[in-house]
Design an enzyme around this catalytic site. Structure first.
Site, PDB file in Angstrom:
ATOM      1  N   HIS A  13      -8.272  -5.036  -0.763  1.00  0.00           N
ATOM      2  CA  HIS A  13      -6.976  -4.433  -0.425  1.00  0.00           C
ATOM      3  C   HIS A  13      -6.312  -5.142   0.755  1.00  0.00           C
ATOM      4  O   HIS A  13      -5.132  -4.931   1.017  1.00  0.00           O
ATOM      5  CB  HIS A  13      -7.161  -2.949  -0.116  1.00  0.00           C
ATOM      6  N   ASP A  61      -9.163  -4.533  -5.936  1.00  0.00           N
ATOM      7  CA  ASP A  61      -8.515  -3.625  -4.980  1.00  0.00           C
ATOM      8  C   ASP A  61      -8.533  -2.209  -5.564  1.00  0.00           C
ATOM      9  O   ASP A  61      -7.862  -1.941  -6.571  1.00  0.00           O
ATOM     10  CB  ASP A  61      -7.072  -4.084  -4.733  1.00  0.00           C
ATOM     11  N   SER A  93       0.834  -1.197   0.000  1.00  0.00           N
ATOM     12  CA  SER A  93       0.000   0.000   0.000  1.00  0.00           C
ATOM     13  C   SER A  93       0.874   1.256   0.000  1.00  0.00           C
ATOM     14  O   SER A  93       1.704   1.427  -0.889  1.00  0.00           O
ATOM     15  CB  SER A  93      -0.968  -0.054   1.187  1.00  0.00           C
TER      16      SER A  93
END
Length: 225
Positions: free
Chosen positions: A207, A191, A123
């Site tokens: 995610h 995602d 991320s």
């Protein structure tokens, strides 16, 4: 004995007595390889790179590190968690993270001349890793400008780059050379962080679904070492 012979003998003796510089020696605690991991937004800075109450699928660093050790048991491994805020102010935090990553890599490379490195980011952490290899993430989710990059002389020792849920993926950015051939950018279908918020079928739960990529990521790393 002539003066010339005396001088020659003295030079030879000095040369024989002068110690030959030793090759760089590794400091205690060096390992064959090290995983440098940049955690995602709001993850803590502990060993396992995830919030203490996170469900297993939400973790990335811990299962990746375990998968690397399992895939490559003959090699000694260590890990380092990049120090940076990992909050929603990425324009500040991401450059801080890339600076810490590069500084750590430089120090570790000097202390451990034979150690190889694997970079991984999840991320926002993917922005940190990307910035350290020259990818500007200013336009990405919780991104930031490039502040510092890994020195060219250390590039060969970075054997693999792994990005999970990478916000720059949604921007169409790819890992640049010379790292492209030794990188993997994992983006779970649905995602929104790596596919884009307007992509069809987006699901924020996707995610958190990167746990199942770890065996493939470890196998890829093993092929690069």
């Amino acid at each position: 004995m002539s003066r010339r012979r005396l001088l020659s003998a003295g030079v030879l003796a000095a040369a024989l007595l002068t110690p030959i510089p030793a090759a760089a020696q590794a400091e205690p605690g060096c390992t064959d390889a090290q995983l440098i991991m940049a955690r995602g937004t709001d993850f803590d800075d502990g060993l396992f790179f995830a919030a203490p109450d996170a469900i297993p699928d939400y973790k990335v660093g811990e299962p990746l590190y375990a998968a690397l050790q399992e895939a490559d048991p003959e090699r000694s491994w260590s890990q380092y968690n990049v120090a940076y805020p990992a909050d929603l102010v990425g324009v500040v935090g991401v450059p801080m993270g890339s600076k810490d990553l590069v500084a750590h890599l430089e120090a570790r490379a000097a202390a451990c001349p034979n150690q190889l490195f694997v970079l991984a980011g999840y991320s926002q952490g993917a922005n940190v890793v990307g910035n350290s290899i020259g990818m500007n993430s200013s336009s990405a989710t919780v991104g930031g400008p490039v502040a510092v990059t890994i020195p060219a002389e250390l590039e060969p020792r970075v054997r693999a780059v792994l990005l999970f849920g990478n916000p720059m993926h949604a921007e169409g950015k790819t890992v640049p050379e010379p790292y492209a051939s030794r990188s993997r950018d994992y983006c779970e279908p649905g995602d929104p962080i790596c596919n884009g918020l307007t992509a069809p079928g987006t699901d924020f739960d996707a995610h958190t679904n990167y746990y199942h990529y770890m065996p493939a990521a470890a196998a890829f790393v093993l092929a690069q070492l």
